[in-house]
Design a protein around this motif. Structure first.
Motif, short mmCIF file in Angstrom:
data_model
loop_
_atom_site.label_atom_id
_atom_site.label_comp_id
_atom_site.label_asym_id
_atom_site.label_seq_id
_atom_site.Cartn_x
_atom_site.Cartn_y
_atom_site.Cartn_z
N TYR A 56 1.28 -0.98 -0.31
CA TYR A 56 -0.41 -0.21 -0.27
C TYR A 56 1.12 1.29 0.11
CZ TYR A 56 -3.50 -2.73 0.75
OH TYR A 56 -5.28 -3.79 0.81
N PHE A 57 1.78 0.55 0.32
CA PHE A 57 3.30 2.30 0.25
C PHE A 57 4.06 1.60 -0.75
CE2 PHE A 57 0.18 3.08 4.42
CZ PHE A 57 -0.11 4.82 4.11
N PRO A 58 4.10 1.64 -2.09
CA PRO A 58 5.49 1.04 -2.38
C PRO A 58 6.26 2.20 -3.03
CG PRO A 58 3.67 2.37 -3.17
CD PRO A 58 3.07 2.23 -2.86
N ASN A 59 6.88 3.36 -2.16
CA ASN A 59 7.51 4.55 -2.52
C ASN A 59 8.17 4.47 -1.08
OD1 ASN A 59 6.72 4.74 -5.31
ND2 ASN A 59 4.95 6.36 -4.86
N LEU A 60 8.34 3.76 -0.28
CA LEU A 60 8.98 4.26 0.71
C LEU A 60 10.35 4.05 0.44
CD1 LEU A 60 6.88 2.44 3.74
CD2 LEU A 60 6.96 4.36 3.34
N LEU A 61 11.03 4.55 1.10
CA LEU A 61 12.09 4.83 1.24
C LEU A 61 12.78 3.74 1.71
CD1 LEU A 61 13.27 8.61 1.56
CD2 LEU A 61 13.50 7.59 -0.45
N ASN A 62 14.19 3.08 1.89
CA ASN A 62 14.87 2.04 2.41
C ASN A 62 15.06 1.90 3.63
OD1 ASN A 62 15.16 0.64 -0.12
ND2 ASN A 62 17.49 1.67 -0.42
N GLN A 63 15.21 3.57 4.22
CA GLN A 63 15.52 3.70 5.93
C GLN A 63 14.18 3.80 6.26
OE1 GLN A 63 16.06 7.71 6.83
NE2 GLN A 63 17.67 6.77 8.50
N GLN A 64 12.70 4.17 6.15
CA GLN A 64 11.45 4.29 6.28
C GLN A 64 11.69 2.93 5.76
OE1 GLN A 64 9.67 6.70 3.39
NE2 GLN A 64 9.42 8.11 5.24
N ILE A 65 11.31 1.89 4.95
CA ILE A 65 11.22 0.56 5.32
C ILE A 65 11.47 -0.26 6.39
CG2 ILE A 65 11.96 -1.41 4.03
CD1 ILE A 65 10.69 0.16 1.11
N TYR A 66 12.82 0.23 7.06
CA TYR A 66 14.20 -0.44 7.38
C TYR A 66 13.52 -0.48 9.10
CZ TYR A 66 17.79 -1.46 11.34
OH TYR A 66 18.48 -1.84 12.12
N LYS A 67 12.61 0.88 9.68
CA LYS A 67 12.18 1.47 10.85
C LYS A 67 11.11 0.34 10.85
CE LYS A 67 14.91 5.54 11.04
NZ LYS A 67 14.32 7.09 11.61
N LEU A 68 10.25 0.74 9.83
CA LEU A 68 9.15 -0.44 10.17
C LEU A 68 9.21 -1.41 10.32
CD1 LEU A 68 6.89 1.99 7.02
CD2 LEU A 68 7.09 1.95 9.54
N SER A 69 9.83 -2.67 9.27
CA SER A 69 10.31 -3.77 9.70
C SER A 69 10.51 -4.06 10.99
CB SER A 69 11.19 -4.20 8.71
OG SER A 69 12.21 -3.69 8.93
N ILE A 70 11.50 -3.33 12.05
CA ILE A 70 11.90 -3.58 13.21
C ILE A 70 11.27 -3.20 14.16
CG2 ILE A 70 14.11 -3.17 12.23
CD1 ILE A 70 14.72 -1.00 14.47
N LEU A 71 9.75 -2.80 13.72
CA LEU A 71 9.30 -2.01 14.23
C LEU A 71 8.39 -2.94 15.47
CD1 LEU A 71 6.53 0.48 13.18
CD2 LEU A 71 8.26 0.59 14.92
#
Length: 216
Positions: A17-32
């Protein structure tokens, strides 16, 4: 603390749903989820009944606000009754140039949220332990998720908004709610409802909404 992401399937839901996330944003969301799994053993931030659907019921639901509205850089946003840090923490990851103040009256929750903010290296996110109605700060926007009925929250925040808007729309509040809200919204004829099932296709979002009420 192990911050390795073992929730790829759940993160695929976010990236869908959020395909334009930056790598840093993906990382932070992924460790939540791992962060919350760890700190939830110290303080009950999230119900154990919903933890297995962490990304859908907590992260994606919070990011429903980002589907209907984009905060301008420099906006000052209060997350009222943040509890476990939702919706403020996911939104602060998505909007790194917006300042988020996470407000809750429960000190032990605020202390853990501060540790999560530190673990995520969020430079735009702060906490205050206080009842919202006693807060003297003025904000561009208020976000909140299921804290109380809308008219009660409105009385807490009606004098908390900056006079001039930093955005294309007037300052106001964004409520994450579920179910039939006809009764709650009778006093707010200018409220705008954004059904989240228009954006997210999972059954959980069938009755979930973002309610936008401008400060007029």
């Amino acid at each position: 603390m192990n911050l390795n992401n073992d929730n790829n399937d759940n993160m695929e839901l976010i990236k869908k749903y959020f395909p334009n996330l930056l790598n840093q944003q993906i990382y932070k969301l992924s460790i939540l989820k791992n962060l919350y799994a760890y700190w939830n053993t110290h303080v009950n931030l999230i119900s154990r009944n919903t933890f297995y659907n962490f990304y859908q019921q907590h992260v994606l639901f919070s990011l429903g606000i980002a589907k209907v509205f984009s905060f301008f850089p420099g906006s000052y946003v209060m997350d009222l009754g943040t509890g476990g840090g939702f919706p403020g923490i996911p939104l602060s990851i998505i909007f790194p140039n917006t300042e988020f103040i996470l407000v809750d009256s429960i000190q032990k929750k605020i202390k853990i949220i501060e540790k999560i903010i530190y673990n995520l290296h969020l430079k735009n996110t702060y906490t205050i332990c206080i009842r919202a109605e006693k807060l003297e700060n003025k904000f561009d926007f208020v976000v909140t998720r299921g804290v109380n009925k809308i008219d009660i929250i409105h009385n807490w925040i009606k004098n908390k908004f900056k006079y001039k808007s930093n955005s294309k729309i007037k300052n106001g509040a964004l409520y994450l709610k579920g179910g039939n809200l006809d009764e709650e919204l009778k006093k707010f004829p200018h409220a705008i409802e954004y059904p989240l099932n228009h954006y997210f296709h999972e059954p959980f979002f069938m009755t979930k909404k973002v309610i936008w009420i401008s400060n007029i």
